[in-house]
Motif scaffolding. Structure first.
Motif, PDB file in Angstrom:
ATOM      1  N   GLY A 248     -12.024  15.109  12.327  1.00 20.45           N
ATOM      2  CA  GLY A 248     -11.176  16.299  12.268  1.00 20.45           C
ATOM      3  C   GLY A 248      -9.986  16.159  11.332  1.00 20.45           C
ATOM      4  N   ALA A 249      -9.843  15.000  10.704  1.00 23.12           N
ATOM      5  CA  ALA A 249      -8.737  14.765   9.770  1.00 23.12           C
ATOM      6  C   ALA A 249      -9.207  14.448   8.359  1.00 23.12           C
ATOM      7  N   VAL A 250     -10.493  14.596   8.096  1.00 21.29           N
ATOM      8  CA  VAL A 250     -11.024  14.246   6.773  1.00 21.29           C
ATOM      9  C   VAL A 250     -10.361  15.067   5.664  1.00 21.29           C
ATOM     10  N   ASP A 251     -10.250  16.371   5.859  1.00 17.00           N
ATOM     11  CA  ASP A 251      -9.623  17.220   4.836  1.00 17.00           C
ATOM     12  C   ASP A 251      -8.154  16.848   4.642  1.00 17.00           C
ATOM     13  N   LEU A 252      -7.476  16.580   5.746  1.00 20.67           N
ATOM     14  CA  LEU A 252      -6.069  16.172   5.662  1.00 20.67           C
ATOM     15  C   LEU A 252      -5.954  14.838   4.941  1.00 20.67           C
ATOM     16  N   ALA A 253      -6.829  13.910   5.246  1.00 23.13           N
ATOM     17  CA  ALA A 253      -6.808  12.598   4.597  1.00 23.13           C
ATOM     18  C   ALA A 253      -7.014  12.725   3.097  1.00 23.13           C
TER      19      ALA A 253
ATOM     20  N   GLY B 148     -13.107   6.093   3.379  1.00 22.83           N
ATOM     21  CA  GLY B 148     -13.194   4.829   2.660  1.00 22.83           C
ATOM     22  C   GLY B 148     -11.889   4.164   2.322  1.00 22.83           C
ATOM     23  N   LYS B 149     -10.789   4.611   2.920  1.00 23.45           N
ATOM     24  CA  LYS B 149      -9.494   3.985   2.674  1.00 23.45           C
ATOM     25  C   LYS B 149      -9.140   3.066   3.843  1.00 23.45           C
ATOM     26  N   LYS B 150      -8.578   1.924   3.518  1.00 25.59           N
ATOM     27  CA  LYS B 150      -8.163   0.975   4.548  1.00 25.59           C
ATOM     28  C   LYS B 150      -6.791   1.417   5.057  1.00 25.59           C
ATOM     29  N   ALA B 151      -6.750   1.889   6.308  1.00 26.33           N
ATOM     30  CA  ALA B 151      -5.514   2.480   6.823  1.00 26.33           C
ATOM     31  C   ALA B 151      -5.093   1.839   8.136  1.00 26.33           C
ATOM     32  N   ILE B 152      -3.783   1.878   8.384  1.00 28.20           N
ATOM     33  CA  ILE B 152      -3.196   1.407   9.635  1.00 28.20           C
ATOM     34  C   ILE B 152      -2.248   2.492  10.145  1.00 28.20           C
ATOM     35  N   SER B 153      -2.296   2.745  11.435  1.00 24.98           N
ATOM     36  CA  SER B 153      -1.318   3.610  12.080  1.00 24.98           C
ATOM     37  C   SER B 153      -0.180   2.735  12.595  1.00 24.98           C
TER      38      SER B 153
ATOM     39  N   GLY C 212       0.834  -1.194   0.000  1.00 23.93           N
ATOM     40  CA  GLY C 212       0.000   0.000   0.000  1.00 23.93           C
ATOM     41  C   GLY C 212       0.871   1.246   0.000  1.00 23.93           C
ATOM     42  N   LYS C 213       0.263   2.395   0.201  1.00 24.42           N
ATOM     43  CA  LYS C 213       0.982   3.666   0.222  1.00 24.42           C
ATOM     44  C   LYS C 213       1.603   3.876   1.607  1.00 24.42           C
ATOM     45  N   LEU C 214       2.808   4.437   1.631  1.00 24.98           N
ATOM     46  CA  LEU C 214       3.515   4.708   2.882  1.00 24.98           C
ATOM     47  C   LEU C 214       3.590   6.209   3.122  1.00 24.98           C
ATOM     48  N   VAL C 215       3.013   6.649   4.237  1.00 23.63           N
ATOM     49  CA  VAL C 215       2.960   8.074   4.587  1.00 23.63           C
ATOM     50  C   VAL C 215       3.714   8.292   5.893  1.00 23.63           C
ATOM     51  N   LEU C 216       4.693   9.167   5.854  1.00 17.34           N
ATOM     52  CA  LEU C 216       5.448   9.519   7.058  1.00 17.34           C
ATOM     53  C   LEU C 216       4.885  10.785   7.674  1.00 17.34           C
ATOM     54  N   VAL C 217       4.651  10.747   8.985  1.00 15.95           N
ATOM     55  CA  VAL C 217       4.259  11.951   9.719  1.00 15.95           C
ATOM     56  C   VAL C 217       5.472  12.431  10.508  1.00 15.95           C
ATOM     57  N   THR C 218       5.910  13.659  10.232  1.00 13.83           N
ATOM     58  CA  THR C 218       7.036  14.256  10.935  1.00 13.83           C
ATOM     59  C   THR C 218       6.594  15.629  11.430  1.00 13.83           C
ATOM     60  N   ALA C 219       7.537  16.458  11.881  1.00 18.33           N
ATOM     61  CA  ALA C 219       7.127  17.719  12.505  1.00 18.33           C
ATOM     62  C   ALA C 219       8.233  18.756  12.430  1.00 18.33           C
ATOM     63  N   ILE C 220       7.895  19.965  12.863  1.00 14.24           N
ATOM     64  CA  ILE C 220       8.881  21.028  13.021  1.00 14.24           C
ATOM     65  C   ILE C 220       9.736  20.719  14.247  1.00 14.24           C
ATOM     66  N   SER C 221      10.753  21.527  14.509  1.00 18.57           N
ATOM     67  CA  SER C 221      11.594  21.325  15.690  1.00 18.57           C
ATOM     68  C   SER C 221      10.744  21.474  16.955  1.00 18.57           C
ATOM     69  N   PRO C 222      10.799  20.511  17.870  1.00 12.86           N
ATOM     70  CA  PRO C 222       9.944  20.524  19.067  1.00 12.86           C
ATOM     71  C   PRO C 222      10.154  21.754  19.948  1.00 12.86           C
ATOM     72  N   THR C 223       9.093  22.158  20.608  1.00 17.96           N
ATOM     73  CA  THR C 223       9.113  23.289  21.539  1.00 17.96           C
ATOM     74  C   THR C 223       8.267  22.938  22.759  1.00 17.96           C
TER      75      THR C 223
ATOM     76  N   THR D 124      -0.453  12.373  17.763  1.00 14.34           N
ATOM     77  CA  THR D 124      -1.899  12.603  17.732  1.00 14.34           C
ATOM     78  C   THR D 124      -2.385  12.772  16.295  1.00 14.34           C
ATOM     79  N   VAL D 125      -1.646  13.529  15.483  1.00 14.63           N
ATOM     80  CA  VAL D 125      -2.020  13.724  14.080  1.00 14.63           C
ATOM     81  C   VAL D 125      -1.890  12.410  13.312  1.00 14.63           C
ATOM     82  N   ASN D 126      -0.845  11.637  13.605  1.00 19.12           N
ATOM     83  CA  ASN D 126      -0.672  10.335  12.953  1.00 19.12           C
ATOM     84  C   ASN D 126      -1.911   9.466  13.159  1.00 19.12           C
ATOM     85  N   ILE D 127      -2.319   9.337  14.409  1.00 14.88           N
ATOM     86  CA  ILE D 127      -3.479   8.494  14.739  1.00 14.88           C
ATOM     87  C   ILE D 127      -4.747   9.067  14.119  1.00 14.88           C
ATOM     88  N   GLY D 128      -4.915  10.373  14.241  1.00 17.21           N
ATOM     89  CA  GLY D 128      -6.099  11.019  13.664  1.00 17.21           C
ATOM     90  C   GLY D 128      -6.168  10.856  12.154  1.00 17.21           C
ATOM     91  N   LEU D 129      -5.008  10.945  11.485  1.00 19.42           N
ATOM     92  CA  LEU D 129      -4.978  10.785  10.031  1.00 19.42           C
ATOM     93  C   LEU D 129      -5.388   9.374   9.624  1.00 19.42           C
TER      94      LEU D 129
END
Length: 556
Positions: A415-420, A86-91, A54-65, A73-78
């Motif tokens: 809350g992640a539909v648009d991002l998805a 309607g996509k079969k997804a796994i976190s 399947g497709k591989l999507v990496l969730v990363t971030a800016i420098s932590p503060t 949280t965004v990874n799981i929400g996505l």
């Protein structure tokens, strides 16, 4: 809003065999730990190994503060958002460490309405993987000291033992200790110390092995000490690799759990994101790629550390081809990079946001250097103003990428539909031309310099005398043709945690270089990286308790 633990405790979980059914896994193919957790047996991958990934999507971030970014949280929400459309997804995530859970950071199972559950089990003993790693690591240490005591056939120099013991707890008193006291029967006295379990090379090897057989081979090649002639001593020289592999036979199997919305999640491994590569296991990711249309995984800290290591170490060793990257940012954190202090996070400040955007911009540029298309996710806080959201979207889109609002903390998958939808568009319409940043056959100095200049923005790299001597020894032992794992502060693109935003014209100092020969990389040490954390003045453990009815409180 309810606390994370309250939300998790109210979750309507499905039995784990029902979650497995969604992925086409039979109950017989699970090794269950109660009703809601299980390990996936190898027969599942064998059955699917010829199936297209399947497709591989990496969730990363800016420098932590201190303001927080919410990458997990965004990874799981996505992953939940992808299922919503309607996509079969796994976190695919890392496992939390006990040390931070009882220290200051807290757990690592997401937050709000974007969590993996059962949250309390996951943040505590889970399926025992970390305990197995602790035991395996310390078995090597025990066998090493026993070898020395029983005649020292390998002529080990007790002043040059480099293998430390580990414990999955924050305990500063164990950083530097003396072992072997108490007389002849207790062995040879020598200096030693403890690291936290996630810093063990066994952990890194677990997460970089494609099979149990490969794990055993990698373990056999761990450097544990040096002889008086400075030649390396390996685990295979004391014949410990077989017993270590036996201890790890169950721990190497990926763990299946679920999100609050019953989306499948695979949690496996959790290497230290500073001195190791900070990604979940290759095996877990490969299982997920066969079982789902979309695998949403993560890497530790900001993109300069996490994404770079994901691309240059994990993808290289696992032959993985990422399709898209989500870069998580919060307006609060960007304002912090723009000079705003904690007291003023909630006040609108467009100038600080514009200035802090330079940090996000640099991470966007860095991801592009690997040939993978990206999308920016704003992890929304209630105090974000319309003006700030509008400005950030404009700044991101000016750089040629989309900026999508994520409201997963408050709304879960909805809350992640648009991002998805944007992630799917990127994966289907934009080609990923993934390539690592450097050639592993280049010199260690050149590989480090490439990362420092291209990813961090350094103008030059300074190698101390100690670092130069270490590199010379690694080259002489023929261990240099491997990826580089940078050990650097997560709080800045530079090696100075006080330099926020996107610093330029700085020099990066490499104070030492160590070999992780079993894991298959060299570690370049910059700054002061702590491998055994200490507890804060008021640790989280002070507020953790269990009620008479078994309800756990204070764990977050």
């Amino acid at each position: 809003m309810k606390t994370d633990v309250q939300i998790a405790q109210e979750a309507k979980m499905l039995y784990i065999d029902k979650i497995a059914e969604q992925l086409g896994i039979e109950k017989e193919d699970l090794f269950q730990y109660g009703h809601y957790m299980a390990k996936i047996e190898p027969v599942v991958y064998e059955r699917l190994k010829d199936k297209k990934d399947g497709k591989l999507v990496l969730v990363t971030a800016i420098s932590p503060t201190p303001a927080g970014e919410g990458k997990t949280t965004v990874n799981i929400g996505l992953s939940m958002g992808l299922n919503k459309i309607g996509k079969k997804a796994i976190s695919a995530l890392r496992e939390p460490s006990l040390g931070p859970s009882f220290g200051v950071k807290g757990g690592a199972a997401g937050g709000g309405y974007a969590q993996v559950v059962p949250m309390t089990n996951i943040n505590l003993h889970f399926t025992g993987d970390f305990h197995a790693i602790t035991a395996a690591n310390n078995l090597i240490a025990a066998m090493l000291d026993n070898h020395i005591h029983q005649g020292n056939e390998q002529q080990i120099d007790v002043r040059r033992v480099v293998w430390k013991r580990v414990l999955d707890m924050n305990d500063r008193a164990l950083r530097q200790i003396v072992v072997g006291l108490g007389g002849v029967s207790n062995g040879y006295p020598r200096e030693d110390g403890f690291d936290i379990t996630v810093a063990s090379e066994i952990m890194a090897i677990l997460c970089l092995s494609n099979s149990l057989e490969e794990f055993k081979e990698k373990v056999s090649n761990i450097v544990i000490a040096y002889r008086r002639d400075k030649s390396p001593v390996f685990v295979k020289d004391i014949n410990a690799q077989g017993a270590v592999t036996v201890l790890m036979k169950d721990a190497i199997l990926p763990n299946l759990v679920q999100t609050l919305e019953n989306t499948p999640a695979i949690l496996h491994g959790g290497p230290f994101a500073n001195i190791a590569h900070g990604c979940n296991s290759i095996l877990a990711t490969k299982y997920a790629l066969k079982l789902a249309d979309y695998t949403v995984t993560e890497a530790g800290f900001g993109a300069d550390l996490g994404a770079e290591k994901f691309f240059d170490i994990k993808c290289r060793m696992g032959n993985l081809h990422p399709n898209a990257v989500v870069i998580v940012a919060t307006i609060r954190a960007l304002k912090h990079h723009g000079g705003v202090t904690k007291e003023d996070y909630d006040k609108e400040n467009l100038d600080a946001l514009r200035k802090g955007f330079e940090n996000l911009k640099k991470h966007m540029e860095n991801v592009a250097k690997f040939g993978v298309p990206s999308v920016v996710a704003i992890n929304q806080f209630p105090t974000d103003t319309e003006g700030e959201i509008k400005l950030l979207k404009e700044l991101v889109e000016k750089e040629g990428r989309k900026c999508i609002l994520s409201q997963v903390f408050a709304k879960g998958g909805e809350g992640a539909v648009d991002l998805a939808k944007e992630v799917v568009r990127v994966c289907e319409e934009e080609e990923s031309n993934f390539k690592p940043l450097y050639d592993v056959n280049d010199t260690i100095e050149n590989k480090i310099t490439t990362i420092a200049k291209e990813i961090y923005g350094a103008k030059d790299v300074i190698f101390t005398k100690e670092a130069k001597n270490s590199i010379k020894r690694i080259v002489e032992n023929g261990m240099d043709k491997v990826p580089v794992c940078m050990a650097k502060t997560q709080y800045s693109l530079s090696d100075d945690p006080k330099l926020l935003g996107a610093p330029k014209d700085f020099e990066l100092t490499v104070r030492n270089v160590r070999i992780s020969n079993g894991a298959g990389f060299v570690v370049a040490l910059t700054g002061d990286i702590m491998t055994m954390p200490g507890l804060p003045k008021v640790p989280a453990a002070n507020n953790i308790d269990i009620k008479e009815d078994g309800e756990i409180v204070g764990l977050f």
